[in-house]
Design a protein around this motif. Structure first.
Motif, short mmCIF file in Angstrom:
data_model
loop_
_atom_site.label_atom_id
_atom_site.label_comp_id
_atom_site.label_asym_id
_atom_site.label_seq_id
_atom_site.Cartn_x
_atom_site.Cartn_y
_atom_site.Cartn_z
N GLU A 212 7.66 4.47 -1.01
CA GLU A 212 6.27 4.21 -0.47
C GLU A 212 6.51 4.76 1.43
O GLU A 212 5.66 5.64 2.06
CB GLU A 212 5.89 2.99 -0.13
N THR A 213 7.40 4.19 1.86
CA THR A 213 8.32 4.69 3.43
C THR A 213 8.15 6.22 2.75
O THR A 213 7.87 7.24 4.05
CB THR A 213 9.62 4.58 3.64
N PHE A 214 9.00 6.59 1.42
CA PHE A 214 9.37 7.74 1.43
C PHE A 214 8.10 9.16 1.89
O PHE A 214 7.67 10.12 1.93
CB PHE A 214 10.33 8.45 0.00
N VAL A 215 7.54 8.45 0.59
CA VAL A 215 5.48 9.25 0.36
C VAL A 215 5.55 9.45 1.95
O VAL A 215 4.59 10.02 2.37
CB VAL A 215 4.58 8.52 -0.54
N TYR B 25 1.26 1.25 9.51
CA TYR B 25 1.18 0.28 8.79
C TYR B 25 2.70 0.08 8.69
O TYR B 25 2.79 -0.80 7.21
CB TYR B 25 0.44 0.39 7.99
N PHE B 26 3.95 1.13 9.07
CA PHE B 26 4.85 1.34 8.01
C PHE B 26 5.68 0.99 9.08
O PHE B 26 5.61 1.76 10.14
CB PHE B 26 5.21 2.46 7.64
N SER B 27 7.12 0.62 8.40
CA SER B 27 8.07 0.61 9.13
C SER B 27 9.13 1.51 9.39
O SER B 27 9.51 1.80 8.37
CB SER B 27 8.34 -1.11 9.72
N TYR C 155 13.97 10.28 8.03
CA TYR C 155 13.35 8.93 7.49
C TYR C 155 12.86 9.55 5.79
O TYR C 155 12.68 8.55 5.24
CB TYR C 155 11.84 9.81 8.28
N LEU C 156 12.95 11.18 5.42
CA LEU C 156 12.93 11.24 4.14
C LEU C 156 14.38 10.57 3.27
O LEU C 156 14.16 10.23 2.48
CB LEU C 156 13.17 12.56 4.60
#
Lengths: 295, 337, 590
Positions: free
Chosen positions: B194-197, B172-174, B183-184
């Motif tokens: 949100e993406t980080f988490v 669900y994430f891009s 990514y972090l």
């Protein structure tokens, strides 16, 4: 060394004294005793495992697929209904054999090359060290992958690759040990007694290095098993349906996320115990040989 | 200092040459006809001949080697048979995923292992010492893929707190806009919490698997070397001079004890880079390890070769870094260079 | 606490150790390393604690500092230092005491310093810990202390790391560290063991001078009775954890009370004694009598040697060169070097001449001493004569044959090999740990002797063991089951197994306690007389050479500076260097 004087009454002849000391260490150190018991169990499973298991390790039975541990199937069954317990026991022989052969091979290659390099120095040393350095320039498991991929996907090549990646370790230890003894007083004394260089190497230096190499062999047995299992986990070496711990974990991996944990868990546990056993045994052996170098 | 770095760089060259020769020989050691191998099982005779010519396999070995090296120097590692994509590009795009995972695993294990080893050494026979001994002996015995699977079973299947072991990010994430490829870091730069988490959640289990794996050798070495240093004569002198325990342990013991630990890091990296392959397979991590494993299964050798070479070059560079770090701490190396 | 000390009444000693017992817990239960020891040190007094290895002398001093290992503890008794009960003091209080009131210097100066911290900073650490300096003046104070221990260019040396300094210089830094806070008591634990005799003198003179200046008390812990008596007011003799005698240093040599002290005093080589004088009284008298009846008396029994016959060994213009190594060398660096042997083409490597064209000869039945300080080339010379390494130039004639021309590697197979043998410095290291005593003695017989039955070999080994005074029941033991003296006997038996003509003795007693040394030296003398061998005796200890040798060769920096009969060279030395060596030997008051 000081410890050995603890048993002054002991007769001084080789094996008897070593056994007595081993008995003392095992008695003193219950962990080593435990490891030794485990080791005997592994050897037993490797020798007679295939003849005593309750089920045929290769016989599939789709009606009994994916059953959890029960009285009939102690470790449950896999997706083809094969008995996991029987497969784990039968796999012992193959995993153990891979480890034994690769360690014996690397002992012959690396140990002798290293002793010669350390004792003779010069070109022998340069060549052996260069080979060891080149192998060391690779992450070892990655090199093993490359070797098996290139030479072909067989058990023999797994053994060879495991031996090759361990070569630097053996060569370096043997080299260092031979090097410090090269000009030692007792070696000089042997020269004065009319011993030729080869006789000194084989009769005086090698016996003194052997204990250290034996400890090393015990410690690398564990690594050899891990290495071989890792290779078969990613699909190299042993092929299904042969029972082997690494490949069984790989086969069971997909079922972990759906809750059929036993397929991968028991072979993984067997693998872990075997490696654990060899590591403890190696530490115990080190205590027997050199009580001062305990960690 | 600069001289030391330069000197060490020079000394990395023979290692790199060795690495290139070995990877070259590995290809040529392929059983049967390498051209047939590269052409794939369904290729016709002419196709094989053409590939042989194209790959230069009809030429003598030294010339093949020259060609191999010149290809490499242009960043050409050949083409993957299965995808038709250039190997080098594929490896470059997958490298950050592997690097992020491995580095996080290493950092976590160092942060736990070094204090554990020090505490164990400063209070021998205590609870923490026994914990350390158990952790180190058990840790080296754990097959890394097995640890990973057990963690997945507990934290994903049983407890449901971890996401499914399927790559770097939930579907669900891009992915955050690529800057570092980590990514972090990228999600932080993009201020996308949100993406980080989400990516952190994906990272925790595989990184923990690697950390457990690397913990044992580091803790073991820290403990042993700290014990040796604490028993050394200069620590006895420091104690006999009435220096406070803090000064003795930090300024006198710790810095000296770290020297062998840093050397051990070289071996730890060797293990980590290998373990990384297995962990990537367990967690379907889209790094270079799983790329190589997929190619292995498809008997596609060019990616495997590229992978081995990349790993080796990275490992040589990491060792270089370790030596520089060593020189920073030890004046004997720094000054004599 | 510290302010109270200067006001203490004069009759109260600075340090008062009463009934001290120290226990170590081992795998085999508690072991008492120190038993009921009493020691007092008055203000400004210098006291030596003397004993052989295992006597508990170091443990006593560690207990005073309370720096025993984890396994050790003060089991009984009290230690009072300036009114403070050390046994009961808190750890914080002890920390204030250490370095500020009591400090210590150790045997190996280089190992006693933090290898990766500048020496100046290490001195500052101590100064600041004890609030002797703040951050603004600690550097200046550290430099001032370096100057006081006579380190040249102290402001540069402040920035040096220990590996950049010589051994003697490191010992000065250690002394600086110990004296930085002007403590009242200095404990010196074998401060000069392993140092050359001239360096020993410089270090000891410096310590004595600095402690006198400051009115400090000193405890010198040593195995060397001569050193103790020469530098200390009082001597405490310890044996097996107990104090056997305390006396002032004049009395200890002239009138030792306890039998152990008497034995120790007798065994200490010194001027005006013969070999048999070193042994305990009864044995020594018997030995002297038998020697007199043999017509040879102690060291000067060169009766076998006649000057007109051809010498057994003639060395002419002997040279040994080594490629000069880089100074120092960490392990990592040597690793680099091995990896990239071809990376540093910095011209032809300059060579270092370890032996620089020396000539001498040894006659049959003669015993020649080769003396000098470490690095003078004496061991290199003996190893070349031994044919274990090859020479760079010159000749080595053995019984007229140029053995120097035969490569060392081939020499082991020649019949000549058995005529030149050697007794090594370290008896432990020179025995194969996996060979029993009898196997070690038999090795040369099996390799080079006439072929004989296993029984005959055994019989010959037993004969040899009897000859060197090794009880036969020890023959089947491994080296680690033998004492130092027994191992030395095995080494000697092995060397004489094939009745060699020339035996090289490479500091054969340097690793032994002084009482064992006395016995071994006498044994060597007896064997020489019985078997008519020649000795080339390599040693740094002039007192020992004096006892055993007919002639002495003094070496310095690869050259011979003086040679001649022992009496002449050591009695009326011609060379300045020989005089320096002789004057550096501590002379106990007699």
């Amino acid at each position: 060394m000081s410890d050995a004087t603890a048993t002054p009454a002991a007769p001084t002849h080789g094996i008897g004294a070593i056994l007595r000391h081993a008995q003392y260490v095992i008695g003193e150190n219950k962990v080593t005793g435990f490891a030794f018991g485990l080791f005997l169990l592994i050897v037993l499973a490797a020798l007679i495992g295939p003849y005593i298991v309750p089920h045929d390790p290769l016989a599939s039975n789709t009606s009994a697929a994916l059953q959890g541990p029960s009285a009939k199937y102690w470790f449950g069954t896999d997706q083809l209904g094969r008995d996991v317990f029987s497969r784990v026991i039968v796999a012992t022989r193959l995993d153990f054999a891979i480890a034994i052969f690769s360690v014996a091979l690397v002992f012959l290659m690396g140990g002798l090359a290293g002793v010669a390099a350390g004792f003779f120095g010069g070109w022998t040393d340069r060549i052996v060290s260069r080979i060891a350095d080149t192998i060391m320039a690779f992450p070892l498991f990655v090199l093993a992958m490359g070797i098996v991929a290139a030479l072909g996907n067989t058990v023999e090549n797994i053994i060879l690759a495991t031996a090759i990646v361990n070569f630097p370790l053996y060569a370096r230890i043997a080299r260092a040990e031979a090097n410090v003894r090269r000009e030692a007083g007792f070696v000089q004394a042997a020269r004065l007694s009319g011993n030729g260089e080869f006789r000194i190497l084989l009769g005086h230096i090698l016996p003194n290095i052997m204990p250290i190499m034996v400890v090393q062999m015990s410690l690398t047995m564990g690594y050899a098993i891990l290495n071989a299992a890792g290779l078969s986990f990613i699909g190299l070496g042993v092929r299904p349906p042969t029972p082997e711990w690494g490949i069984m974990v790989a086969e069971g991996a997909a079922f972990m996320v759906s809750g059929e944990w036993w397929i991968a868990f028991f072979p993984g546990l067997a693998l872990m115990l075997a490696v654990f056993c060899f590591n403890l045994l190696g530490d115990g052996l080190r205590d027997i040989i050199d009580p001062q170098r305990r960690t | 200092m600069l001289r030391m770095v330069l000197k060490r760089l020079m000394l990395a060259i023979p290692s790199l040459i060795g690495v290139v020769i070995v990877t070259f020989l590995l290809t040529r050691a392929l059983p049967g006809d390498p051209a047939a191998y590269f052409a794939g099982p369904a290729a016709t005779e002419e196709a094989v001949a053409q590939i042989r010519k194209q790959l230069g396999l009809d030429q003598p070995l030294p010339q093949q080697f020259v060609r191999y090296v010149s290809d490499l120097s242009r960043g050409d590692m050949g083409v993957a048979l299965t995808t038709g994509q250039p190997v080098a590009a594929e490896i470059m795009s997958r490298l950050p995923a592997s690097a992020e995972l491995t580095l996080l695993g290493l950092i976590v294990s160092v942060l736990i292992a070094v204090p554990l080893g020090i505490l164990a050494a400063t209070s021998p026979g205590s609870m923490i010492d026994h914990t350390c001994r158990i952790v180190t002996t058990a840790g080296v015995s754990l097959p890394v893929f097995f640890t990973g699977l057990v963690l997945v079973y507990f934290f994903y299947y049983q407890l449901g707190v971890a996401p499914a072991p399927l790559g770097r990010l939930d579907v669900y994430f891009s992915a955050p806009p690529q800057i570092t490829g980590f990514y972090l870091i990228d999600s932080l730069i993009a201020r996308d919490g949100e993406t980080f988490v989400a990516s952190l959640k994906q990272l925790i289990l595989p990184a923990a698997t690697l950390a457990i794996f690397a913990l044992a050798p580091i803790a073991r070495m820290t403990r042993a070397s700290m014990l040796a240093v604490l028993g050394s004569e200069f620590v006895r002198t420091a104690r006999a001079s009435g220096l406070s325990p803090g000064t003795v342990i930090v300024t006198y013991a710790f810095r000296n004890a770290m020297l062998p630990v840093i050397t051990t890091l070289g071996m730890v990296f060797s293990f980590l880079l290998g373990a990384n392959v297995l962990v990537e397979k367990v967690f379907a991590w889209p790094g270079i390890g799983s790329y190589a494993v997929e190619a292995l299964i498809a008997s596609d050798f060019a990616p495997v070769q590229g992978f081995v070479l990349t790993m080796a070059v990275m490992y040589v560079m990491l060792n270089l870094l370790i030596d520089v770090l060593y020189g920073l701490i030890d004046p004997r190396v720094r000054i004599e260079a | 606490m510290t302010a109270a000390i200067p006001n203490a009444p004069a009759e109260v000693p600075l340090l008062d150790v009463r009934d001290l017992t120290v226990e170590f817990s081992t795998r085999r239960g508690a072991v008492q390393a120190v038993k009921h020891v009493d020691v007092t040190v008055g203000k400004g007094e210098t006291v030596a604690i003397v004993g052989e290895s295992g006597s508990g002398k170091s443990v006593t001093s560690y207990a005073v500092m309370r720096i025993l290992d984890r396994a050790g503890r003060i089991a009984d008794g009290t230690i009072t230092f300036g009114g403070v009960d050390v046994g009961k003091a808190g750890e914080r209080e002890m920390r204030d005491l250490r370095g500020r009131e009591i400090s210590m210097i150790f045997q190996n100066p280089r190992a006693a310093l933090n290898p990766i911290r500048k020496v100046g900073h290490q001195i500052e650490d101590v100064l600041r810990q004890h609030a002797q300096a703040g951050s603004d003046d600690s550097k200046a104070k550290a430099i001032a202390i370096l100057e006081q221990v006579r380190i040249a260019r102290p402001d540069e040396r402040y920035h040096a790391f220990p590996f950049e300094l010589s051994g003697g210089m490191c010992q000065r830094v250690v002394i600086a560290l110990a004296l930085a806070c002007r403590p009242q008591l200095l404990i010196a634990d074998e401060p000069t063991t392993g140092l050359d005799v001239t360096t020993q003198k410089t270090v000891m003179d410096l310590v004595v001078e600095l402690t006198r200046q400051r009115g400090m008390s000193t405890i010198l812990i040593t195995h060397d009775l001569g050193l103790a008596a020469a530098y200390c007011d009082r001597v405490v003799v310890m044996e097996k954890g107990r104090v056997v005698e305390t006396a002032n240093s004049h009395a200890i040599f002239s009138a030792p009370n306890h039998p152990y002290t008497r034995k120790l005093v007798r065994a200490t080589p010194r001027l005006g004694v013969t070999l048999s004088d070193l042994l305990p009284e009864e044995e020594g008298v018997a030995r002297k009598a038998s020697r007199a009846s043999n017509g040879a008396n102690g060291a000067n029994g060169a009766g076998h040697a006649s000057s007109d016959e051809q010498p057994l060994l003639v060395v002419e213009g002997l040279v040994k060169e080594y490629p000069r190594k880089d100074t120092g060398g960490g392990s990592l660096k040597s690793l680099f070097k091995r990896n990239g042997a071809a990376t540093a083409p910095e011209g032809p490597p300059p060579v270092f001449r370890a032996v620089d064209g020396i000539s001498f000869s040894v006659r049959r039945g003669e015993s020649v001493g080769l003396v000098g300080e470490s690095g003078c080339g004496k061991s290199t010379t003996s190893t070349m004569v031994m044919r274990l390494i090859d020479k760079t130039g010159g000749q080595i004639l053995f019984d007229g044959e140029d053995i120097g021309a035969i490569p060392a590697r081939q020499f082991a197979r020649l019949p000549l090999r058995k005529r030149i043998q050697m007794v090594f410095q370290d008896p432990t290291e020179s025995l194969n740990p996996r060979f029993t005593a009898v196997r070690a003695i038999a090795d040369p017989i099996l390799r080079m002797g006439e072929s004989m039955s296993a029984k005959a070999v055994r019989a010959r080994c037993e004969e040899l063991a009897t000859q060197v005074g090794l009880p036969l029941e020890f023959l089947d033991r491994f080296p680690h089951q033998l004492s130092g003296g027994q191992k030395a006997r095995v080494g000697i038996a092995r060397a004489i197994a094939l009745k060699p003509d020339l035996v090289i003795l490479d500091e054969p007693t340097a690793a032994l306690d002084v009482s064992v040394q006395a016995v071994v030296l006498n044994l060597l003398q007896d064997l020489k007389e019985q078997l008519g061998m020649s000795y080339l005796f390599v040693s740094h200890d002039l007192n020992v050479v004096r006892l055993l040798c007919d002639r002495v060769i003094v070496m310095q920096a690869g050259r011979i500076v003086e040679e001649g009969p022992t009496e002449k060279v050591l009695g009326a030395p011609a060379a300045a260097y020989t005089r320096e060596l002789l004057s550096a030997i501590p002379h106990p008051p007699l």
